[in-house]
Motif scaffolding. Structure first.
Motif, PDB file in Angstrom:
ATOM      1  N   TRP A  48      -3.812  -6.249   5.565  1.00  0.00           N
ATOM      2  CA  TRP A  48      -4.289  -5.944   4.214  1.00  0.00           C
ATOM      3  C   TRP A  48      -5.178  -4.716   4.258  1.00  0.00           C
ATOM      4  O   TRP A  48      -6.055  -4.605   5.111  1.00  0.00           O
ATOM      5  N   ARG A  49      -4.927  -3.791   3.340  1.00  0.00           N
ATOM      6  CA  ARG A  49      -5.793  -2.619   3.239  1.00  0.00           C
ATOM      7  C   ARG A  49      -6.581  -2.713   1.946  1.00  0.00           C
ATOM      8  O   ARG A  49      -6.009  -2.810   0.859  1.00  0.00           O
ATOM      9  N   GLN A  50      -7.893  -2.689   2.086  1.00  0.00           N
ATOM     10  CA  GLN A  50      -8.753  -2.786   0.918  1.00  0.00           C
ATOM     11  C   GLN A  50      -8.875  -1.425   0.229  1.00  0.00           C
ATOM     12  O   GLN A  50      -8.475  -0.401   0.777  1.00  0.00           O
ATOM     13  N   HIS A  51      -9.462  -1.461  -0.951  1.00  0.00           N
ATOM     14  CA  HIS A  51      -9.726  -0.217  -1.670  1.00  0.00           C
ATOM     15  C   HIS A  51     -10.686   0.638  -0.851  1.00  0.00           C
ATOM     16  O   HIS A  51     -11.511   0.133  -0.083  1.00  0.00           O
ATOM     17  N   ASP A  52     -10.571   1.945  -1.009  1.00  0.00           N
ATOM     18  CA  ASP A  52     -11.425   2.865  -0.250  1.00  0.00           C
ATOM     19  C   ASP A  52     -12.915   2.593  -0.478  1.00  0.00           C
ATOM     20  O   ASP A  52     -13.746   2.880   0.403  1.00  0.00           O
ATOM     21  N   ARG A  53     -13.263   2.049  -1.618  1.00  0.00           N
ATOM     22  CA  ARG A  53     -14.684   1.790  -1.883  1.00  0.00           C
ATOM     23  C   ARG A  53     -15.255   0.787  -0.884  1.00  0.00           C
ATOM     24  O   ARG A  53     -16.438   0.842  -0.548  1.00  0.00           O
ATOM     25  N   ILE A  54     -14.417  -0.131  -0.417  1.00  0.00           N
ATOM     26  CA  ILE A  54     -14.878  -1.110   0.564  1.00  0.00           C
ATOM     27  C   ILE A  54     -14.550  -0.688   1.984  1.00  0.00           C
ATOM     28  O   ILE A  54     -15.400  -0.755   2.882  1.00  0.00           O
ATOM     29  N   SER A  55     -13.293  -0.216   2.197  1.00  0.00           N
ATOM     30  CA  SER A  55     -12.847   0.059   3.559  1.00  0.00           C
ATOM     31  C   SER A  55     -13.317   1.408   4.088  1.00  0.00           C
ATOM     32  O   SER A  55     -13.465   1.578   5.303  1.00  0.00           O
ATOM     33  N   VAL A  56     -13.551   2.366   3.217  1.00  0.00           N
ATOM     34  CA  VAL A  56     -13.963   3.719   3.655  1.00  0.00           C
ATOM     35  C   VAL A  56     -15.417   3.990   3.278  1.00  0.00           C
ATOM     36  O   VAL A  56     -16.250   4.301   4.142  1.00  0.00           O
ATOM     37  N   ASP A  57     -15.711   3.880   1.990  1.00  0.00           N
ATOM     38  CA  ASP A  57     -17.069   4.182   1.539  1.00  0.00           C
ATOM     39  C   ASP A  57     -18.063   3.072   1.878  1.00  0.00           C
ATOM     40  O   ASP A  57     -19.277   3.330   1.954  1.00  0.00           O
ATOM     41  N   ARG A  58     -17.567   1.856   2.053  1.00  0.00           N
ATOM     42  CA  ARG A  58     -18.402   0.705   2.390  1.00  0.00           C
ATOM     43  C   ARG A  58     -19.597   0.569   1.446  1.00  0.00           C
ATOM     44  O   ARG A  58     -20.746   0.422   1.877  1.00  0.00           O
ATOM     45  N   VAL A  59     -19.288   0.611   0.136  1.00  0.00           N
ATOM     46  CA  VAL A  59     -20.358   0.561  -0.854  1.00  0.00           C
ATOM     47  C   VAL A  59     -21.058  -0.792  -0.857  1.00  0.00           C
ATOM     48  O   VAL A  59     -22.179  -0.910  -1.362  1.00  0.00           O
ATOM     49  N   HIS A  60     -20.420  -1.818  -0.314  1.00  0.00           N
ATOM     50  CA  HIS A  60     -21.024  -3.152  -0.279  1.00  0.00           C
ATOM     51  C   HIS A  60     -21.450  -3.566   1.130  1.00  0.00           C
ATOM     52  O   HIS A  60     -21.845  -4.724   1.333  1.00  0.00           O
ATOM     53  N   GLY A  61     -21.352  -2.651   2.065  1.00  0.00           N
ATOM     54  CA  GLY A  61     -21.779  -2.953   3.426  1.00  0.00           C
ATOM     55  C   GLY A  61     -20.648  -3.472   4.299  1.00  0.00           C
ATOM     56  O   GLY A  61     -19.630  -3.966   3.803  1.00  0.00           O
ATOM     57  N   PRO A  62     -20.825  -3.389   5.617  1.00  0.00           N
ATOM     58  CA  PRO A  62     -19.767  -3.799   6.556  1.00  0.00           C
ATOM     59  C   PRO A  62     -19.515  -5.305   6.564  1.00  0.00           C
ATOM     60  O   PRO A  62     -18.407  -5.746   6.859  1.00  0.00           O
ATOM     61  N   GLU A  63     -20.547  -6.099   6.243  1.00  0.00           N
ATOM     62  CA  GLU A  63     -20.351  -7.538   6.272  1.00  0.00           C
ATOM     63  C   GLU A  63     -19.326  -7.980   5.221  1.00  0.00           C
ATOM     64  O   GLU A  63     -18.436  -8.795   5.500  1.00  0.00           O
ATOM     65  N   LEU A  64     -19.466  -7.419   4.013  1.00  0.00           N
ATOM     66  CA  LEU A  64     -18.518  -7.785   2.960  1.00  0.00           C
ATOM     67  C   LEU A  64     -17.129  -7.246   3.285  1.00  0.00           C
ATOM     68  O   LEU A  64     -16.115  -7.911   3.014  1.00  0.00           O
ATOM     69  N   HIS A  90       0.848  -1.189   0.000  1.00  0.00           N
ATOM     70  CA  HIS A  90       0.000   0.000   0.000  1.00  0.00           C
ATOM     71  C   HIS A  90       0.885   1.240   0.000  1.00  0.00           C
ATOM     72  O   HIS A  90       1.850   1.333   0.764  1.00  0.00           O
ATOM     73  N   ASP A  91       0.558   2.178  -0.862  1.00  0.00           N
ATOM     74  CA  ASP A  91       1.349   3.404  -0.971  1.00  0.00           C
ATOM     75  C   ASP A  91       0.876   4.398   0.071  1.00  0.00           C
ATOM     76  O   ASP A  91      -0.072   5.156  -0.149  1.00  0.00           O
ATOM     77  N   SER A  92       1.555   4.390   1.203  1.00  0.00           N
ATOM     78  CA  SER A  92       1.170   5.298   2.288  1.00  0.00           C
ATOM     79  C   SER A  92       1.657   6.708   2.047  1.00  0.00           C
ATOM     80  O   SER A  92       1.184   7.651   2.681  1.00  0.00           O
ATOM     81  N   THR A  93       2.604   6.882   1.116  1.00  0.00           N
ATOM     82  CA  THR A  93       3.158   8.218   0.872  1.00  0.00           C
ATOM     83  C   THR A  93       2.241   9.069   0.015  1.00  0.00           C
ATOM     84  O   THR A  93       2.376  10.289  -0.017  1.00  0.00           O
ATOM     85  N   ASP A  94       1.314   8.434  -0.687  1.00  0.00           N
ATOM     86  CA  ASP A  94       0.463   9.165  -1.626  1.00  0.00           C
ATOM     87  C   ASP A  94      -1.018   9.045  -1.272  1.00  0.00           C
ATOM     88  O   ASP A  94      -1.881   9.418  -2.057  1.00  0.00           O
ATOM     89  N   ASP A  95      -1.295   8.508  -0.067  1.00  0.00           N
ATOM     90  CA  ASP A  95      -2.683   8.308   0.356  1.00  0.00           C
ATOM     91  C   ASP A  95      -3.464   7.594  -0.741  1.00  0.00           C
ATOM     92  O   ASP A  95      -4.566   7.996  -1.123  1.00  0.00           O
ATOM     93  N   ASP A  96      -2.869   6.502  -1.246  1.00  0.00           N
ATOM     94  CA  ASP A  96      -3.443   5.770  -2.372  1.00  0.00           C
ATOM     95  C   ASP A  96      -4.721   5.060  -1.948  1.00  0.00           C
ATOM     96  O   ASP A  96      -4.762   4.352  -0.943  1.00  0.00           O
ATOM     97  N   ALA A  97      -5.774   5.232  -2.735  1.00  0.00           N
ATOM     98  CA  ALA A  97      -7.061   4.615  -2.420  1.00  0.00           C
ATOM     99  C   ALA A  97      -7.123   3.154  -2.840  1.00  0.00           C
ATOM    100  O   ALA A  97      -8.039   2.439  -2.453  1.00  0.00           O
ATOM    101  N   ALA A  98      -6.131   2.698  -3.642  1.00  0.00           N
ATOM    102  CA  ALA A  98      -6.218   1.354  -4.211  1.00  0.00           C
ATOM    103  C   ALA A  98      -5.975   0.250  -3.196  1.00  0.00           C
ATOM    104  O   ALA A  98      -6.355  -0.888  -3.416  1.00  0.00           O
ATOM    105  N   GLY A  99      -5.335   0.569  -2.095  1.00  0.00           N
ATOM    106  CA  GLY A  99      -5.074  -0.455  -1.095  1.00  0.00           C
ATOM    107  C   GLY A  99      -3.815  -1.234  -1.375  1.00  0.00           C
ATOM    108  O   GLY A  99      -2.989  -0.864  -2.218  1.00  0.00           O
ATOM    109  N   GLY A 100      -3.650  -2.361  -0.673  1.00  0.00           N
ATOM    110  CA  GLY A 100      -2.457  -3.180  -0.803  1.00  0.00           C
ATOM    111  C   GLY A 100      -2.030  -3.709   0.550  1.00  0.00           C
ATOM    112  O   GLY A 100      -2.736  -3.569   1.553  1.00  0.00           O
ATOM    113  N   VAL A 101      -0.843  -4.316   0.600  1.00  0.00           N
ATOM    114  CA  VAL A 101      -0.327  -4.883   1.841  1.00  0.00           C
ATOM    115  C   VAL A 101       0.326  -3.790   2.672  1.00  0.00           C
ATOM    116  O   VAL A 101       1.107  -2.995   2.164  1.00  0.00           O
TER     117      VAL A 101
END
Length: 247
Positions: free
Chosen positions: A187-203, A161-172
């Motif tokens: 593991w850091r997921q993409h912001d769509r799952i980990s931040v926006d939670r577009v699929h819900g907290p269960e997923l 995960h690119d912590s230097t660029d606040d990358d939304a793509a995620g990674g290890v």
């Protein structure tokens, strides 16, 4: 004019012509000999230069058996492998990238693929968090472990995960263990799952658990001691025997 005078004049002209011809022939012969000597000296100098500086020769892929060169150089690995396969060479023959030294052996050099790999690995390491600042040295066991783990993940197709660029793509994510025991891996997921939670907290929870377990299994298969940290999705990776023995 008498006959004797005419003959004497002709003899003189013939003699002058002979002298001129001999002079031209001698000059041409001297030029040829000089060119040959110059070329010989140049060849000797080049040979001496190659012997003294084998790295100055053209690098390529070679097929070697022990220390003996079987064939080469080849411009790429595929051609070297194809030659070995088509010629049905012994299993002891393997390919080596380098230059042929003065004794006939191959002096190894970094191949273009290895150089590209090191550049790619360096880019991954540039993504690390600031938590590593001040902890890494050239001879530190933790530094060796960090490079080995990063390389193993990259070889498996997992990027950091690119912590230097606040990358939304995620990674290890690799974080130093506060107790100094090794590296915490998550593991850091993409912001769509980990931040926006577009699929819900269960997923989000399911994906996090699955990816963390997969990373732990990959590192275990690659020879790293991996231990779960509590009931979280975090794992502790400690130094391998090779890392611990690094001076």
């Amino acid at each position: 004019m008498t006959l004797e005078a005419t003959e004497a004049g002709l003899a003189l002209l013939v003699l002058l012509g002979l002298i001129v011809w001999l002079g031209r022939t001698s000059t041409t012969r001297l030029e040829v000999e000089r060119d040959h000597a110059s070329a010989a000296r140049e060849q000797q100098a080049q040979a001496a230069g190659r012997a003294a500086h084998p790295a100055g020769q053209r690098a390529g892929w070679w097929l070697v058996d022990g220390s003996a060169v079987v064939a080469g150089p080849f411009p790429d690995r595929i051609e070297a492998d194809w030659t070995a396969l088509s010629a049905q060479l012994s299993d002891s023959v393997h390919r080596v990238y380098g230059v042929c030294g003065p004794t006939g052996g191959v002096a190894r050099r970094q191949s273009p693929q290895e150089q590209a790999w090191l550049v790619e690995l360096g880019r991954q390491l540039d993504r690390l968090t600031d938590d590593w600042d001040g902890l890494l040295t050239d001879s530190d066991t933790l530094t060796t472990l960090l490079v080995e783990v990063s390389a193993a993940l990259l070889e498996a197709g997992l990027t950091l995960h690119d912590s230097t660029d606040d990358d939304a793509a995620g990674g290890v994510c690799l974080v130093p263990d506060p107790g100094g025991r090794g590296i915490l891996v998550t593991w850091r997921q993409h912001d769509r799952i980990s931040v926006d939670r577009v699929h819900g907290p269960e997923l989000e929870t399911a994906v996090q658990r699955t990816m963390s377990a997969a990373i732990a299994e990959v590192l275990t298969e690659m020879g790293f001691p991996v231990t779960p940290v509590g009931t979280s999705n975090c794992h502790l990776v400690t130094a391998t025997q090779r890392s611990a023995s690094t001076p």
